[in-house]
Design a protein around this motif. Structure first.
Motif, PDB file in Angstrom:
ATOM      1  N   ARG A  29      11.049 -11.059  -4.636  1.00 22.83           N
ATOM      2  CA  ARG A  29       9.847 -11.893  -4.752  1.00 22.83           C
ATOM      3  C   ARG A  29       8.606 -11.209  -4.162  1.00 22.83           C
ATOM      4  O   ARG A  29       7.581 -11.844  -3.946  1.00 22.83           O
ATOM      5  CB  ARG A  29      10.082 -13.239  -4.072  1.00 22.83           C
ATOM      6  CG  ARG A  29      11.181 -14.046  -4.771  1.00 22.83           C
ATOM      7  CD  ARG A  29      11.361 -15.396  -4.174  1.00 22.83           C
ATOM      8  NE  ARG A  29      10.244 -16.258  -4.549  1.00 22.83           N
ATOM      9  CZ  ARG A  29       9.984 -17.422  -3.954  1.00 22.83           C
ATOM     10  NH1 ARG A  29      10.752 -17.855  -2.983  1.00 22.83           N
ATOM     11  NH2 ARG A  29       8.952 -18.147  -4.333  1.00 22.83           N
ATOM     12  N   PHE A  30       8.690  -9.914  -3.942  1.00 21.45           N
ATOM     13  CA  PHE A  30       7.594  -9.155  -3.349  1.00 21.45           C
ATOM     14  C   PHE A  30       6.324  -9.247  -4.200  1.00 21.45           C
ATOM     15  O   PHE A  30       5.241  -9.497  -3.668  1.00 21.45           O
ATOM     16  CB  PHE A  30       8.023  -7.694  -3.171  1.00 21.45           C
ATOM     17  CG  PHE A  30       6.973  -6.819  -2.543  1.00 21.45           C
ATOM     18  CD1 PHE A  30       6.702  -6.916  -1.193  1.00 21.45           C
ATOM     19  CD2 PHE A  30       6.268  -5.906  -3.306  1.00 21.45           C
ATOM     20  CE1 PHE A  30       5.741  -6.107  -0.605  1.00 21.45           C
ATOM     21  CE2 PHE A  30       5.313  -5.098  -2.734  1.00 21.45           C
ATOM     22  CZ  PHE A  30       5.038  -5.193  -1.379  1.00 21.45           C
ATOM     23  N   ALA A  31       6.452  -9.049  -5.486  1.00 20.67           N
ATOM     24  CA  ALA A  31       5.270  -9.093  -6.366  1.00 20.67           C
ATOM     25  C   ALA A  31       4.596 -10.458  -6.309  1.00 20.67           C
ATOM     26  O   ALA A  31       3.361 -10.549  -6.338  1.00 20.67           O
ATOM     27  CB  ALA A  31       5.664  -8.747  -7.799  1.00 20.67           C
ATOM     28  N   GLU A  32       5.380 -11.521  -6.201  1.00 19.33           N
ATOM     29  CA  GLU A  32       4.808 -12.862  -6.079  1.00 19.33           C
ATOM     30  C   GLU A  32       4.004 -12.984  -4.787  1.00 19.33           C
ATOM     31  O   GLU A  32       2.921 -13.570  -4.775  1.00 19.33           O
ATOM     32  CB  GLU A  32       5.910 -13.922  -6.066  1.00 19.33           C
ATOM     33  CG  GLU A  32       6.609 -14.114  -7.383  1.00 19.33           C
ATOM     34  CD  GLU A  32       7.712 -15.146  -7.243  1.00 19.33           C
ATOM     35  OE1 GLU A  32       7.386 -16.354  -7.261  1.00 19.33           O
ATOM     36  OE2 GLU A  32       8.875 -14.743  -7.082  1.00 19.33           O
ATOM     37  N   ALA A  33       4.555 -12.448  -3.701  1.00 23.48           N
ATOM     38  CA  ALA A  33       3.878 -12.515  -2.409  1.00 23.48           C
ATOM     39  C   ALA A  33       2.576 -11.723  -2.432  1.00 23.48           C
ATOM     40  O   ALA A  33       1.549 -12.186  -1.936  1.00 23.48           O
ATOM     41  CB  ALA A  33       4.794 -12.012  -1.300  1.00 23.48           C
ATOM     42  N   VAL A  34       2.610 -10.541  -3.021  1.00 26.72           N
ATOM     43  CA  VAL A  34       1.400  -9.720  -3.124  1.00 26.72           C
ATOM     44  C   VAL A  34       0.355 -10.449  -3.963  1.00 26.72           C
ATOM     45  O   VAL A  34      -0.823 -10.502  -3.603  1.00 26.72           O
ATOM     46  CB  VAL A  34       1.718  -8.324  -3.710  1.00 26.72           C
ATOM     47  CG1 VAL A  34       0.456  -7.562  -4.059  1.00 26.72           C
ATOM     48  CG2 VAL A  34       2.581  -7.531  -2.732  1.00 26.72           C
ATOM     49  N   GLY A  35       0.776 -11.033  -5.064  1.00 27.52           N
ATOM     50  CA  GLY A  35      -0.140 -11.813  -5.899  1.00 27.52           C
ATOM     51  C   GLY A  35      -0.738 -12.973  -5.142  1.00 27.52           C
ATOM     52  O   GLY A  35      -1.942 -13.254  -5.257  1.00 27.52           O
ATOM     53  N   TYR A  36       0.071 -13.659  -4.362  1.00 29.64           N
ATOM     54  CA  TYR A  36      -0.406 -14.785  -3.560  1.00 29.64           C
ATOM     55  C   TYR A  36      -1.444 -14.304  -2.556  1.00 29.64           C
ATOM     56  O   TYR A  36      -2.499 -14.930  -2.393  1.00 29.64           O
ATOM     57  CB  TYR A  36       0.758 -15.454  -2.834  1.00 29.64           C
ATOM     58  CG  TYR A  36       0.296 -16.536  -1.897  1.00 29.64           C
ATOM     59  CD1 TYR A  36       0.042 -17.820  -2.366  1.00 29.64           C
ATOM     60  CD2 TYR A  36       0.112 -16.268  -0.546  1.00 29.64           C
ATOM     61  CE1 TYR A  36      -0.396 -18.804  -1.501  1.00 29.64           C
ATOM     62  CE2 TYR A  36      -0.320 -17.253   0.312  1.00 29.64           C
ATOM     63  CZ  TYR A  36      -0.575 -18.524  -0.164  1.00 29.64           C
ATOM     64  OH  TYR A  36      -1.024 -19.498   0.687  1.00 29.64           O
ATOM     65  N   LEU A  37      -1.177 -13.193  -1.872  1.00 25.95           N
ATOM     66  CA  LEU A  37      -2.125 -12.678  -0.879  1.00 25.95           C
ATOM     67  C   LEU A  37      -3.443 -12.287  -1.533  1.00 25.95           C
ATOM     68  O   LEU A  37      -4.509 -12.567  -0.989  1.00 25.95           O
ATOM     69  CB  LEU A  37      -1.524 -11.484  -0.141  1.00 25.95           C
ATOM     70  CG  LEU A  37      -0.370 -11.787   0.805  1.00 25.95           C
ATOM     71  CD1 LEU A  37       0.156 -10.516   1.433  1.00 25.95           C
ATOM     72  CD2 LEU A  37      -0.771 -12.794   1.868  1.00 25.95           C
ATOM     73  N   ALA A  58       0.824  -1.218   0.000  1.00 24.00           N
ATOM     74  CA  ALA A  58       0.000   0.000   0.000  1.00 24.00           C
ATOM     75  C   ALA A  58       0.854   1.263   0.000  1.00 24.00           C
ATOM     76  O   ALA A  58       0.445   2.294  -0.534  1.00 24.00           O
ATOM     77  CB  ALA A  58      -0.928  -0.002   1.218  1.00 24.00           C
ATOM     78  N   ALA A  59       2.055   1.167   0.566  1.00 22.77           N
ATOM     79  CA  ALA A  59       2.959   2.323   0.630  1.00 22.77           C
ATOM     80  C   ALA A  59       3.810   2.471  -0.626  1.00 22.77           C
ATOM     81  O   ALA A  59       4.655   3.353  -0.704  1.00 22.77           O
ATOM     82  CB  ALA A  59       3.855   2.212   1.863  1.00 22.77           C
ATOM     83  N   GLY A  60       3.636   1.578  -1.581  1.00 25.00           N
ATOM     84  CA  GLY A  60       4.376   1.711  -2.836  1.00 25.00           C
ATOM     85  C   GLY A  60       5.706   0.986  -2.864  1.00 25.00           C
ATOM     86  O   GLY A  60       6.555   1.284  -3.695  1.00 25.00           O
ATOM     87  N   GLY A  61       5.926   0.049  -1.940  1.00 30.70           N
ATOM     88  CA  GLY A  61       7.138  -0.759  -1.983  1.00 30.70           C
ATOM     89  C   GLY A  61       8.219  -0.374  -0.996  1.00 30.70           C
ATOM     90  O   GLY A  61       9.282  -0.981  -0.969  1.00 30.70           O
TER      91      GLY A  61
END
Length: 114
Positions: free
Chosen positions: A102-110, A36-39
């Motif tokens: 791998r942040f984008a993967e984690a966000v996608g998973y959530l 939410a904070a932009g990374g």
């Protein structure tokens, strides 16, 4: 509610799921806050945000002592667990938490598991 199986996420030569790292609610909240904070987010702001969500109050009325306890818990337990699979990274000199490879993967998973 029916749960659906989620295929293991891969990235950077790793072939294991991020699910075990994201089972804990506080870890999921940390990833959501940084997203939410932009990374990128200051550790103290992250702790206040997580505390507010956990207590169901706005961050402006979060108890400082409770936020410090959450900050210590994040720093000593939850963030290292999220740094191991490269979901988040801690920059201790600046007291900042940033998105890992791998942040984008984690966000996608959530988002997929909601």
């Amino acid at each position: 509610m029916r749960r659906t199986a989620v295929a293991p996420l891969s990235g950077g030569g790793r072939n294991r799921s991020l699910a075990p790292y994201l089972r804990n609610r506080r870890r999921r909240l940390a990833v959501s806050a940084v997203d939410a904070a932009g990374g990128s987010m200051e550790l103290s702001a992250l702790a206040r945000w997580v505390t507010g969500v956990e207590k169901g109050v706005p961050t402006t009325v979060v108890c400082e002592e409770t936020a410090r306890e959450v900050c210590l818990s994040l720093y000593n337990n939850h963030l290292p667990a999220l740094c191991a699979p490269a979901v988040l990274d801690i920059r201790p000199r600046e007291s900042v938490v940033v998105a890992g490879e791998r942040f984008a993967e984690a966000v996608g998973y959530l988002r997929q598991s909601r």
